[in-house]
Write a protein that holds these residues in place. Structure first.
Motif, PDB file in Angstrom:
ATOM      1  N   GLN A   1      89.920  63.305 -14.159  1.00 41.17           N
ATOM      2  CA  GLN A   1      91.068  64.210 -14.245  1.00 41.17           C
ATOM      3  C   GLN A   1      91.152  64.802 -15.648  1.00 41.17           C
ATOM      4  N   GLU A   2      91.681  66.020 -15.747  1.00 42.51           N
ATOM      5  CA  GLU A   2      91.867  66.650 -17.053  1.00 42.51           C
ATOM      6  C   GLU A   2      93.328  66.562 -17.482  1.00 42.51           C
ATOM      7  N   TYR A   3      93.536  66.189 -18.718  1.00 40.66           N
ATOM      8  CA  TYR A   3      94.863  66.136 -19.320  1.00 40.66           C
ATOM      9  C   TYR A   3      94.839  67.011 -20.566  1.00 40.66           C
ATOM     10  N   ARG A   4      95.949  67.655 -20.862  1.00 45.66           N
ATOM     11  CA  ARG A   4      96.050  68.501 -22.053  1.00 45.66           C
ATOM     12  C   ARG A   4      97.050  67.906 -23.026  1.00 45.66           C
ATOM     13  N   LEU A   5      96.602  67.736 -24.247  1.00 48.52           N
ATOM     14  CA  LEU A   5      97.474  67.289 -25.330  1.00 48.52           C
ATOM     15  C   LEU A   5      97.768  68.516 -26.179  1.00 48.52           C
ATOM     16  N   ARG A   6      99.045  68.919 -26.219  1.00 51.87           N
ATOM     17  CA  ARG A   6      99.415  70.140 -26.940  1.00 51.87           C
ATOM     18  C   ARG A   6     100.379  69.830 -28.066  1.00 51.87           C
ATOM     19  N   LEU A   7     100.230  70.547 -29.152  1.00 55.03           N
ATOM     20  CA  LEU A   7     101.140  70.487 -30.287  1.00 55.03           C
ATOM     21  C   LEU A   7     102.103  71.663 -30.156  1.00 55.03           C
ATOM     22  N   THR A   8     103.395  71.385 -30.067  1.00 56.24           N
ATOM     23  CA  THR A   8     104.389  72.443 -29.855  1.00 56.24           C
ATOM     24  C   THR A   8     104.791  73.107 -31.170  1.00 56.24           C
ATOM     25  N   ARG A   9     105.557  74.186 -31.046  1.00 55.93           N
ATOM     26  CA  ARG A   9     106.075  74.867 -32.241  1.00 55.93           C
ATOM     27  C   ARG A   9     107.006  73.972 -33.045  1.00 55.93           C
ATOM     28  N   ASN A  10     107.636  73.003 -32.362  1.00 54.75           N
ATOM     29  CA  ASN A  10     108.550  72.076 -33.032  1.00 54.75           C
ATOM     30  C   ASN A  10     107.831  70.827 -33.547  1.00 54.75           C
ATOM     31  N   ASP A  11     106.507  70.892 -33.603  1.00 55.86           N
ATOM     32  CA  ASP A  11     105.685  69.797 -34.129  1.00 55.86           C
ATOM     33  C   ASP A  11     105.788  68.521 -33.297  1.00 55.86           C
ATOM     34  N   LYS A  12     105.917  68.692 -31.973  1.00 58.91           N
ATOM     35  CA  LYS A  12     105.931  67.562 -31.040  1.00 58.91           C
ATOM     36  C   LYS A  12     104.647  67.581 -30.240  1.00 58.91           C
TER      37      LYS A  12
END
Length: 67
Positions: free
Chosen positions: A51-62
């Motif tokens: 399975q593919e999972y995405r780890l994203r860094l948000t504009r609020n640094d989360k």
């Protein structure tokens, strides 16, 4: 004040078996800085069990992990 003989087993009876603790793992968790993990980008794709999972860094640094 504690009575030292209060916790002793009655005369003629065996005392209870001592408590035996189960072993605890002492290895420390691996640690990596999120900026190093993301390699300077804002998103990382992680493959796990097909399975593919995405780890994203948000504009609020989360960090957000989505499937």
């Amino acid at each position: 004040m504690l009575n030292p003989s209060a916790s002793a087993a009655p005369v003629g009876q065996d005392s209870p078996a001592p408590f035996t603790a189960t072993p605890v793992r002492t290895s420390a968790s691996k640690r990596i800085d999120s900026l190093r993990l993301l390699g300077g980008g804002r998103e990382l794709v992680i493959e796990h069990a097909g399975q593919e999972y995405r780890l994203r860094l948000t504009r609020n640094d989360k960090l957000i992990l989505t499937k």
